[in-house]
Design an enzyme around this catalytic site. Structure first.
Site, PDB file in Angstrom:
ATOM      1  N   LYS A  98       0.811  -1.217   0.000  1.00 39.54           N
ATOM      2  CA  LYS A  98       0.000   0.000   0.000  1.00 39.54           C
ATOM      3  C   LYS A  98       0.846   1.271   0.000  1.00 39.54           C
ATOM      4  O   LYS A  98       0.473   2.288  -0.573  1.00 39.54           O
ATOM      5  CB  LYS A  98      -0.930   0.003   1.209  1.00 39.54           C
ATOM      6  CG  LYS A  98      -1.982  -1.089   1.171  1.00 39.54           C
ATOM      7  CD  LYS A  98      -3.032  -0.812   0.113  1.00 39.54           C
ATOM      8  CE  LYS A  98      -4.181  -1.813   0.165  1.00 39.54           C
ATOM      9  NZ  LYS A  98      -5.095  -1.632  -0.983  1.00 39.54           N
ATOM     10  N   GLU A 120      -9.672   5.732   3.099  1.00 37.53           N
ATOM     11  CA  GLU A 120     -10.511   4.651   3.607  1.00 37.53           C
ATOM     12  C   GLU A 120      -9.597   3.461   3.822  1.00 37.53           C
ATOM     13  O   GLU A 120      -8.553   3.348   3.199  1.00 37.53           O
ATOM     14  CB  GLU A 120     -11.597   4.297   2.581  1.00 37.53           C
ATOM     15  CG  GLU A 120     -11.168   3.326   1.470  1.00 37.53           C
ATOM     16  CD  GLU A 120     -10.112   3.896   0.521  1.00 37.53           C
ATOM     17  OE1 GLU A 120     -10.022   5.135   0.414  1.00 37.53           O
ATOM     18  OE2 GLU A 120      -9.359   3.103  -0.085  1.00 37.53           O
ATOM     19  N   SER A 387       1.843  -9.649  -0.924  1.00 45.14           N
ATOM     20  CA  SER A 387       1.515  -8.227  -0.843  1.00 45.14           C
ATOM     21  C   SER A 387       1.631  -7.632   0.554  1.00 45.14           C
ATOM     22  O   SER A 387       1.758  -6.427   0.701  1.00 45.14           O
ATOM     23  CB  SER A 387       0.091  -8.004  -1.370  1.00 45.14           C
ATOM     24  OG  SER A 387      -0.818  -8.797  -0.637  1.00 45.14           O
TER      25      SER A 387
END
Lengths: 405, 271
Positions: A98, A120, A387
């Site tokens: 991210k 969010e 990830s």
């Protein structure tokens, strides 16, 4: 009519923000001028070498890139087929992919003179990454998070607070990621002057799907170089988990025009796609409009959005990025699914064989690799996008394994 | 093409007063009560009825209208039933304009052409679809105009003089000026800025301009009616529904409470 394959899968979106019929700008009028401003600012930044140089600097020295492409030797032996590599996004600062996107968007927000950042989050990884970058640059940070997710991702909530962010519970609807997105959009409509909305995935109104993809493409670009160094050639297959689909798009996009590379996205099948309790938008949904874009969405026959279900808060979203929707329809990428149970098994296997605690999100990709790898020859090179790391998930996993912590 | 909306604004112009536009959510709290509510609106003083089509994810709406939508959905409301409500309303009222307001997905799933045909047949006059900006006019706006329905656009404080022509280009019926930056039913409008913006927009269009988002009292309605051609009241009415409920169900007070509030605000608009 035969569908003609495009010359390139990498030219989208068009000027209206469309990938085929997917994408677009389905937002309230209040937001339209902001979205047009954002697009202009992003186009300018993209063309400015100093912006890229600044971003590269932070990605190297702050995020810790490049992330390794690691040969998972024992998992490979155990499965007895394809040679498996992990792209180690879990080793990034903040523990997931991210941050790649967040660094890009926050530098862009600074360039645009915005001082208040909203985001969010589902699993909390995007929220943590945003809170981190905001702390680094002294920006005010507000993270919207579904009340249900706040409960199941307590460590990340506390992390965000330590980093100085305000975590606002989304109390409407199903109180998960989609509702957090609604609340963030409502905040943005009310605070247009100073606020930058840092979306965490390749969804939302144009230009977000394109912009987030571009910032995440570093995953695939590095993988390509690293695989050449390790093996002297392209990988044969890529596998990544998909909620909104940003880690997957980042890995896939640089390989879309390499026809020999088989590309597979893994959605969360929850308790099973046929049980109705799942988050597999492509497998179990249909095209519709939500959160600013047309894409595959879970809904009922009246067009009301239905709740997604997954053990993984990060995949618990009833939609998927519009570019994935298009890649599905053009058949360039195959979309499959893995259940909660399969993901949990893969999670444990990865801990035991590789000494890596994966997040529940990439555990879905691992689960599919466990099915696929044994069917492939030993010289088949398979890349799984790791990830994120799974420290945040140990409470959920313990709960499912019946262990009291 | 003249719709009921055009006719109503023309009539009110002759009367020399602004229109009261009332928003309630279709099917809130249930089908029968919702029908009772809209049937009584014209008599209570409503000039135009805005009927909210419930949606699970209303991104431009505040808590009041979000909850109303969920109440309606839990009571079994669907797009088809919303059109049924309009058809039932039309049995006793063929003059009051009805505008459907909502989000695109339920319409898209129903099918655009089928929806336009069904809506027109039910007696709908116009559409306000929050998540369809002018950039997406091909989706529904242009087909709606072709089908003889008004497509009413929201103009907002962020609609500057550069953007206004784009927003107004394919707008018909009236322009809905969103008086606050934000979602429905939360902030109170700054009356001075509303007046300035309405005057500014009038430089761009001959269409009537109605002002909404955050109007709750007769006093606010009176002030806004001085500069605008219409005043929209929504969240306040939806709140009146909510406070009249017992254990989430309608009571004999429910429709009356809404009509009482509409009468009150109508006094403001008419004085």
């Amino acid at each position: 009519m035969n569908q003609i394959a495009p010359n390139s899968y990498r030219t989208g979106p068009d000027e209206k923000g469309l990938f085929g019929i997917y994408g677009g700008r389905f937002v309230a009028e209040t937001l339209m001028p902001l979205i047009l401003d954002l697009q202009k600012a992003y186009d300018e930044a993209k063309a400015d070498p100093t912006f890229q140089a600044e971003l590269d600097g932070f990605l190297e020295h702050y995020v810790g890139r490049p992330s390794p492409l690691y040969f998972a030797e024992r998992l490979t032996e155990h499965l007895g087929g394809a040679k498996i590599y992990f792209k180690r996004e879990d080793l990034n600062h903040t523990g997931a992919h991210k941050i790649n996107n967040v660094m890009g968007q926050i530098l862009l927000a600074r360039r645009m003179g915005k001082t208040r950042i909203i985001a969010e989050t589902g699993a909390g990884q995007h929220g943590v990454a945003t809170a981190t970058a905001c702390a680094r640059f002294g920006l005010k940070c507000i993270v919207y998070m579904g009340e249900v997710d706040i409960e199941r991702q307590k460590p990340n909530v506390f992390r965000m607070k330590l980093l100085g962010a305000e975590v606002v519970p989304a109390l409407s609807g199903s109180r998960t990621l989609k509702d957090a997105l609604n609340e963030a959009l409502r905040d943005w409509v009310a605070n247009v002057e100073d606020t930058f909305y840092c979306i965490g995935t390749v969804a939302g109104p144009h230009p977000y799907p394109e912009m987030v993809r571009d910032f995440q493409c570093i995953i695939g670009n590095e993988t390509k170089k690293q695989m050449h160094r390790h093996e002297g050639r392209l990988p044969d297959s890529l596998i990544a988990a998909i909620g909104g689909g940003s880690n997957a798009m980042g890995l896939f996009h640089p390989f879309l025009d390499d026809a020999s590379v088989e590309i597979i996205g893994v959605e969360a099948a929850g308790s099973g796609v046929d049980t109705g309790k799942h988050a597999a938008s492509i497998t179990g949904g249909r095209p519709g409009i939500l959160h600013g874009n047309r894409t595959y969405i879970l809904m009922d026959d009246d067009g009301q959005i239905t709740e997604a279900h997954s053990i993984s808060a990060g995949l618990d979203y009833p939609g998927i990025g519009p570019e994935h929707a298009w890649l599905n329809d053009t058949k360039r990428v195959s979309y499959v699914s893995a259940t909660d149970k399969e993901a949990l098994e893969a999670f444990q296997l990865c801990c035991q064989l590789e000494g890596i605690i994966p997040a529940l999100e990439p555990s879905h990709a691992l689960a599919h690799a466990m099915k696929l790898a044994p069917t492939k020859p030993k010289d088949h090179l398979m890349v799984i996008c790791m990830s994120g790391r799974g420290d945040k998930d140990i409470f959920t996993v313990a709960d499912h394994l019946g262990v009291k912590l | 093409m003249t719709t009921r909306i055009d006719q109503r604004f023309a009539d009110l112009k002759k009367e020399g007063r602004a229109a009261l536009v009332t928003f309630v959510t279709a099917g809130d709290p249930d089908y029968a009560t919702s029908l009772e509510i809209i049937k009584g609106l014209p008599k209570a003083g409503a000039d135009i009825i805005e009927f909210g089509m419930p949606f699970t994810d209303p991104m431009a709406d505040g808590p009041a209208i979000q909850e109303a939508g969920l109440r309606a959905l839990h009571a079994g409301q669907t797009l088809i039933k919303t059109l049924d409500l309009v058809r039932d309303f039309r049995k006793s009222d063929d003059r009051t304009p009805v505008v459907l307001m909502g989000y695109y997905n339920p319409i898209y799933i129903h099918g655009v052409e089928r929806f336009l045909k069904d809506a027109k047949a039910a007696g709908v006059d116009g559409l306000i679809i929050v998540d369809l900006p002018p950039e997406e006019d091909d989706e529904l706006c242009l087909p709606a105009i072709k089908a003889g329905l008004n497509f009413i656009r929201l103009a907002t404080p962020t609609t500057d003089d550069k953007r206004a022509p784009t927003v107004l280009r394919n707008t018909s019926g009236f322009v809905y000026y969103v008086s606050v930056l934000g979602i429905t039913g939360t902030k109170a409008p700054d009356l001075k800025s509303v007046e300035q913006n309405v005057t500014r927009l009038k430089g761009h269009t001959k269409l009537p301009i109605a002002v909404g988002f955050g109007v709750k009292t007769a006093e606010q309605a009176r002030s806004i009616a001085k500069s605008a051609d219409g005043v929209v009241v929504g969240s306040a009415l939806v709140n009146a529904v909510k406070t009249s409920l017992k254990a989430g169900k309608a009571t004999p007070e429910t429709a009356k409470a809404v009509h009482r509030l509409v009468s009150e605000i109508a006094q403001g608009v008419r004085s």
